[in-house]
Scaffold this motif. Structure first.
Motif, short mmCIF file in Angstrom:
data_model
loop_
_atom_site.label_atom_id
_atom_site.label_comp_id
_atom_site.label_asym_id
_atom_site.label_seq_id
_atom_site.Cartn_x
_atom_site.Cartn_y
_atom_site.Cartn_z
N LYS A 224 26.05 -3.73 1.73
CA LYS A 224 27.43 -3.62 1.24
C LYS A 224 28.15 -2.49 1.99
N SER A 225 29.30 -2.80 2.55
CA SER A 225 30.02 -1.82 3.37
C SER A 225 30.50 -0.62 2.56
N ASN A 226 30.68 -0.80 1.23
CA ASN A 226 31.16 0.30 0.38
C ASN A 226 30.02 1.02 -0.34
N ASP A 227 28.76 0.70 0.05
CA ASP A 227 27.61 1.31 -0.63
C ASP A 227 26.51 1.63 0.38
N PRO A 228 26.57 2.80 1.02
CA PRO A 228 25.55 3.17 2.00
C PRO A 228 24.13 3.17 1.44
N SER A 229 23.99 3.39 0.12
CA SER A 229 22.65 3.41 -0.47
C SER A 229 22.00 2.03 -0.48
N SER A 230 22.80 0.97 -0.27
CA SER A 230 22.25 -0.38 -0.26
C SER A 230 21.59 -0.72 1.07
N ALA A 231 21.76 0.17 2.06
CA ALA A 231 21.22 -0.09 3.39
C ALA A 231 19.85 0.57 3.55
N GLN A 232 18.98 -0.10 4.33
CA GLN A 232 17.70 0.52 4.66
C GLN A 232 17.93 1.72 5.57
N LYS B 85 0.85 -1.19 0.00
CA LYS B 85 0.00 0.00 0.00
C LYS B 85 0.89 1.25 0.00
N GLU B 86 1.96 1.22 0.79
CA GLU B 86 2.89 2.35 0.80
C GLU B 86 3.54 2.52 -0.57
N GLN B 87 3.86 1.39 -1.22
CA GLN B 87 4.45 1.46 -2.56
C GLN B 87 3.49 2.16 -3.53
N GLU B 88 2.21 1.82 -3.44
CA GLU B 88 1.22 2.44 -4.32
C GLU B 88 1.14 3.95 -4.08
N ASP B 89 1.19 4.35 -2.82
CA ASP B 89 1.14 5.77 -2.49
C ASP B 89 2.36 6.51 -3.03
N LEU C 275 11.98 14.23 -5.86
CA LEU C 275 11.91 13.04 -6.70
C LEU C 275 12.93 11.99 -6.27
N LYS C 276 14.14 12.46 -5.93
CA LYS C 276 15.17 11.53 -5.45
C LYS C 276 14.72 10.87 -4.15
N PHE C 277 14.13 11.66 -3.25
CA PHE C 277 13.65 11.11 -1.99
C PHE C 277 12.58 10.04 -2.22
N LEU C 278 11.66 10.31 -3.15
CA LEU C 278 10.59 9.34 -3.45
C LEU C 278 11.16 8.06 -4.05
N TYR C 279 12.14 8.21 -4.95
CA TYR C 279 12.77 7.02 -5.54
C TYR C 279 13.50 6.20 -4.47
N THR C 280 14.13 6.89 -3.53
CA THR C 280 14.82 6.18 -2.44
C THR C 280 13.83 5.40 -1.59
N GLN C 281 12.69 6.04 -1.27
CA GLN C 281 11.66 5.35 -0.52
C GLN C 281 11.13 4.15 -1.28
N ALA C 282 10.91 4.33 -2.59
CA ALA C 282 10.40 3.23 -3.42
C ALA C 282 11.37 2.06 -3.42
N LYS C 283 12.67 2.36 -3.49
CA LYS C 283 13.69 1.31 -3.47
C LYS C 283 13.67 0.56 -2.14
N GLU C 284 13.59 1.28 -1.04
CA GLU C 284 13.58 0.64 0.28
C GLU C 284 12.34 -0.22 0.47
N LEU C 285 11.20 0.27 0.00
CA LEU C 285 9.95 -0.51 0.12
C LEU C 285 10.02 -1.76 -0.74
N SER C 286 10.64 -1.65 -1.92
CA SER C 286 10.80 -2.81 -2.78
C SER C 286 11.67 -3.87 -2.12
N GLU C 287 12.74 -3.42 -1.46
CA GLU C 287 13.62 -4.35 -0.75
C GLU C 287 12.89 -5.00 0.42
N SER C 288 12.06 -4.21 1.11
CA SER C 288 11.28 -4.75 2.22
C SER C 288 10.29 -5.79 1.72
N GLU C 289 9.66 -5.51 0.57
CA GLU C 289 8.71 -6.46 -0.01
C GLU C 289 9.40 -7.78 -0.34
N ALA C 290 10.59 -7.70 -0.93
CA ALA C 290 11.34 -8.91 -1.27
C ALA C 290 11.73 -9.68 -0.01
#
Length: 268
Positions: free
Chosen positions: A193-201, A21-25, A55-70
């Motif tokens: 990944k220790s060399n990629d902070p963006s990979s972390a929730q 539902k959050e992903q849809e929003d 837009l960057k913030f929304l994409y970041t949230q979408a990525k984190e929600l996608s990882e949570s879904e998986a």
């Protein structure tokens, strides 16, 4: 099939519904912003406009929600697999030819029948070889869960089991030296990944997490005091449960790549 297992599956299903539902929003907000930028692209050049940052913030949230879904989907698959019957026993067939070869062909055939999502998860698990991960080394019926940092030696796609090595067992271990475990997928959580902070929730303040206690290779439940992205550092500030000193919980700094989501039903 026990009632607690079903309750846990239903709880995780509800959490999956919430995440979707959050992903849809979020997707709806992204689409609105896309239309705005398509209609008036020059708006981004105006002083004070934050459209691109939003837009960057929304994409970041979408990525984190996608990882949570998986992650939740993977957990549900493992929970359901644990409850499914093994199926009726067929007639014993006469052994013909090379047994090991037939076993290998059967395994490859079984894997090919899996859904693309499950095949992808098995490949991701196999790719963890040589990596450090968080592992629950205690059985499901144990009074409390014990999580350690271990190294993945091998992943068996047929049995869906990890073979891992505890390279630094504690002083209270019965045997000295390194210790090996065979663990199901549900007992393993990969680290970012220790060399990629963006990979972390990005865990917000107040969120309960599982984190490596400083100076050890053990993970414990903790509460986020400050997230690493808000502070623009690579560390979280955490308060660990049962870590009381002089009547209060000290705040401890933990690298982002040593913090993972708190598993459902964690016992400590």
């Amino acid at each position: 099939m026990s009632s607690p297992d079903i309750v846990s599956i239903l709880d995780n299903s509800k959490e999956l519904d919430r995440v979707r539902k959050e992903q849809e929003d979020i997707l709806s907000e992204i689409n609105k912003l896309h239309k705005k930028l398509q209609a008036t692209p020059e708006v981004v050049e105006k002083p004070g406009d934050n459209s691109l940052a939003r837009l960057k913030f929304l994409y970041t949230q979408a990525k984190e929600l996608s990882e949570s879904e998986a992650s939740i989907s993977n957990l549900l698959i493992n929970q359901i697999d644990a409850l499914l019957p093994t199926g009726p026993q067929g007639q014993t067939r006469r052994r013909i030819g090379n047994e090991q070869k037939r076993k290998r062909v059967k395994t490859e055939s079984d894997i090919s029948r899996l859904t693309p999502s499950m095949r992808g998860q098995l490949e991701a698990c196999a790719n963890l070889k040589g990596e450090q991960v968080a592992a629950r080394v205690t059985p499901r019926n144990a009074d409390k869960d014990e999580w350690f940092v271990v190294k993945v030696i091998h992943f068996d796609k047929e049995s869906k089991e990890f073979e891992v090595l505890d390279e630094e067992p504690g002083d209270d271990e019965e045997s000295s030296g390194q210790r090996q475990y065979k663990l199901p997928m549900a007992n393993i959580i990969p680290f970012p990944k220790s060399n990629d902070p963006s990979s972390a929730q990005d865990f917000p303040p107040g969120r309960h997490v599982l984190a490596v206690y400083p100076g050890t290779t053990a993970l414990y439940k903790a509460t986020v005091v400050q997230g690493h992205r808000r502070r623009k550092t690579e560390d979280y500030v955490l308060e660990f449960d049962d870590d009381e000193e002089d009547g209060s919980l000290p705040q401890r700094t933990v690298p982002f790549h040593k913090v993972v989501p708190l598993p459902e039903g964690h016992r400590q």
